[in-house]
Design a protein around this motif. Structure first.
Motif, short mmCIF file in Angstrom:
data_model
loop_
_atom_site.label_atom_id
_atom_site.label_comp_id
_atom_site.label_asym_id
_atom_site.label_seq_id
_atom_site.Cartn_x
_atom_site.Cartn_y
_atom_site.Cartn_z
N ALA A 40 0.76 -1.41 0.08
CA ALA A 40 -0.14 0.13 0.12
C ALA A 40 0.60 1.31 -0.03
CB ALA A 40 -0.99 -0.05 1.00
N MET A 41 2.19 1.11 -0.01
CA MET A 41 2.89 2.44 0.19
C MET A 41 2.89 3.14 -1.15
SD MET A 41 7.08 2.35 0.29
CE MET A 41 8.07 3.30 1.20
N PRO A 42 2.71 4.49 -1.20
CA PRO A 42 2.40 5.26 -2.32
C PRO A 42 3.90 5.33 -2.89
CG PRO A 42 1.54 6.41 -0.17
CD PRO A 42 2.24 5.22 0.17
N LEU A 43 3.71 5.24 -4.40
CA LEU A 43 4.84 5.35 -5.09
C LEU A 43 5.55 6.45 -4.80
CD1 LEU A 43 6.44 4.61 -7.71
CD2 LEU A 43 4.81 6.01 -9.00
N LEU A 44 5.24 7.69 -4.40
CA LEU A 44 6.00 8.78 -3.87
C LEU A 44 7.10 8.70 -2.99
CD1 LEU A 44 6.52 11.97 -4.69
CD2 LEU A 44 4.83 12.27 -2.74
N TRP A 45 6.54 7.95 -1.89
CA TRP A 45 7.32 7.71 -0.92
C TRP A 45 8.60 6.60 -1.00
CZ3 TRP A 45 6.46 11.88 0.53
CH2 TRP A 45 5.35 12.48 1.05
N GLY A 55 12.96 14.35 -7.22
CA GLY A 55 12.76 15.35 -7.86
C GLY A 55 11.22 15.34 -7.65
N THR A 56 10.57 14.38 -7.65
CA THR A 56 9.00 14.23 -7.56
C THR A 56 8.68 14.90 -6.16
OG1 THR A 56 9.02 12.28 -8.96
CG2 THR A 56 6.98 12.78 -8.10
N LYS A 57 7.65 15.94 -6.23
CA LYS A 57 7.30 16.52 -5.09
C LYS A 57 5.89 16.09 -4.43
CE LYS A 57 11.13 19.15 -5.04
NZ LYS A 57 12.05 18.28 -5.81
N TYR A 58 5.94 16.51 -3.32
CA TYR A 58 4.62 16.21 -2.35
C TYR A 58 3.62 17.39 -2.62
CZ TYR A 58 1.36 15.43 1.48
OH TYR A 58 0.11 15.29 2.05
N GLY A 59 2.64 17.22 -3.06
CA GLY A 59 1.71 18.24 -3.16
C GLY A 59 0.30 18.27 -2.59
N GLY A 60 0.15 17.48 -1.48
CA GLY A 60 -0.98 17.14 -0.73
C GLY A 60 -1.21 15.64 -0.93
N GLU A 61 -2.09 15.13 0.00
CA GLU A 61 -2.48 13.93 -0.08
C GLU A 61 -3.41 13.45 -1.19
OE1 GLU A 61 -4.91 12.43 3.23
OE2 GLU A 61 -5.71 14.68 3.55
N HIS A 62 -3.82 14.35 -1.96
CA HIS A 62 -4.83 14.08 -3.20
C HIS A 62 -3.77 14.19 -4.41
CE1 HIS A 62 -7.85 13.31 -0.48
NE2 HIS A 62 -7.88 14.65 0.25
N GLY A 63 -2.75 14.85 -4.27
CA GLY A 63 -2.12 15.08 -5.49
C GLY A 63 -2.36 16.17 -6.26
N GLY A 65 -2.73 19.88 -7.81
CA GLY A 65 -1.48 20.76 -8.06
C GLY A 65 -0.40 20.07 -9.07
N GLY A 66 -0.36 18.88 -9.24
CA GLY A 66 0.62 17.93 -10.02
C GLY A 66 1.92 18.02 -9.79
N ALA A 67 2.45 18.39 -8.71
CA ALA A 67 3.69 18.38 -8.32
C ALA A 67 4.33 16.92 -8.04
CB ALA A 67 3.98 19.00 -6.95
N ASP A 68 3.27 16.01 -7.95
CA ASP A 68 3.74 14.56 -7.65
C ASP A 68 3.45 13.62 -9.08
OD1 ASP A 68 0.96 14.85 -7.62
OD2 ASP A 68 0.82 12.80 -6.60
N LEU A 69 3.48 14.37 -10.06
CA LEU A 69 3.20 13.58 -11.42
C LEU A 69 4.57 12.68 -11.83
CD1 LEU A 69 1.13 15.79 -13.42
CD2 LEU A 69 0.27 13.93 -12.32
N THR A 77 0.69 10.26 -14.11
CA THR A 77 0.02 9.80 -13.05
C THR A 77 0.50 10.20 -11.67
OG1 THR A 77 0.17 7.53 -14.38
CG2 THR A 77 -0.25 7.40 -11.97
N SER A 78 -0.46 10.28 -10.76
CA SER A 78 -0.14 10.87 -9.54
C SER A 78 0.76 9.80 -8.61
CB SER A 78 -1.31 11.12 -8.73
OG SER A 78 -1.20 11.19 -7.22
N ALA A 79 1.89 10.22 -8.12
CA ALA A 79 2.74 9.28 -7.44
C ALA A 79 2.04 9.10 -5.84
CB ALA A 79 4.27 9.68 -7.38
#
Ligand code: FES
Length: 178
Positions: A40-45, A55-63, A65-69, A77-79
């Motif tokens: 279940a770990m999010p790809l971003l982490w 390089g991929t950024k956290y932009g909130g838990e729902h993604g 703003g697109g910083a986590d694409l 895709t939202s990471a």
């Protein structure tokens, strides 16, 4: 206190422990990885905390703003909202993987520099990924196409971002002809 070894079996028992999890195999920026942690770990982490690809950024838990694409099989895709369990056999490209690995920037990266489309830079990786997806779909995007991207820039670079994306589109068109 000394242990009593007499009770231990003298022969190998043939018991082979089964791995707790078989692992999730995926490709990130052209390299193979196997994730054996929480599915279940999010790809971003996974990218930021395990691989140190930050390089991929956290932009909130729902993604928002697109910083986590990131690109998953070529699609933005939202990471943060994509768990590792959904990525078996997939190809992920992060902003670190956009360049060709030989020292040449991606035309979008070069265009963002040339058009000075980077303010604080926090949103930039997400813009680059969303724009790469856009240019895969639409070779000559309009302002409306660009404005329809989910990305937000709080530094007010949108006008320069538009120019950068169009400049990259022109460069890529030229490159395709050469
Ligand atoms: S450059 Fe700062 S938020 Fe976009």
């Amino acid at each position: 206190m000394a242990q009593d070894h007499a009770a231990l079996p003298t022969k190998p028992t043939e018991i082979v422990p089964t791995p707790v999890r078989p692992g999730i195999d995926l490709e990130i920026n052209g390299e193979h990885f196997r994730h054996t942690g929480d599915p279940a770990m999010p790809l971003l982490w996974y990218l930021r905390d395990v691989l140190r690809l930050d390089g991929t950024k956290y932009g909130g838990e729902h993604g928002d703003g697109g910083a986590d694409l990131v690109l998953v099989n070529g699609k933005a895709t939202s990471a943060i909202t994509t768990p590792m369990s959904k990525l078996a056999g997939k190809q992920v490209t992060t902003v670190e993987g956009l360049a060709n690995g030989k020292g040449d920037l991606h035309p979008l990266q070069q265009a963002f520099i040339d058009e000075d489309a980077i303010g604080c830079g926090y949103c930039t990786p997400g813009w680059l990924i969303a724009s790469a997806d856009l240019l895969n779909r639409i070779k000559e995007p309009s302002d409306n196409d660009i404005d329809a991207l989910p990305n937000l820039c709080r530094c007010g670079c949108q006008t320069r971002v538009r120019k950068a994306i169009k400049r990259a589109a022109a460069t890529m068109k030229q490159g395709a002809k050469a």
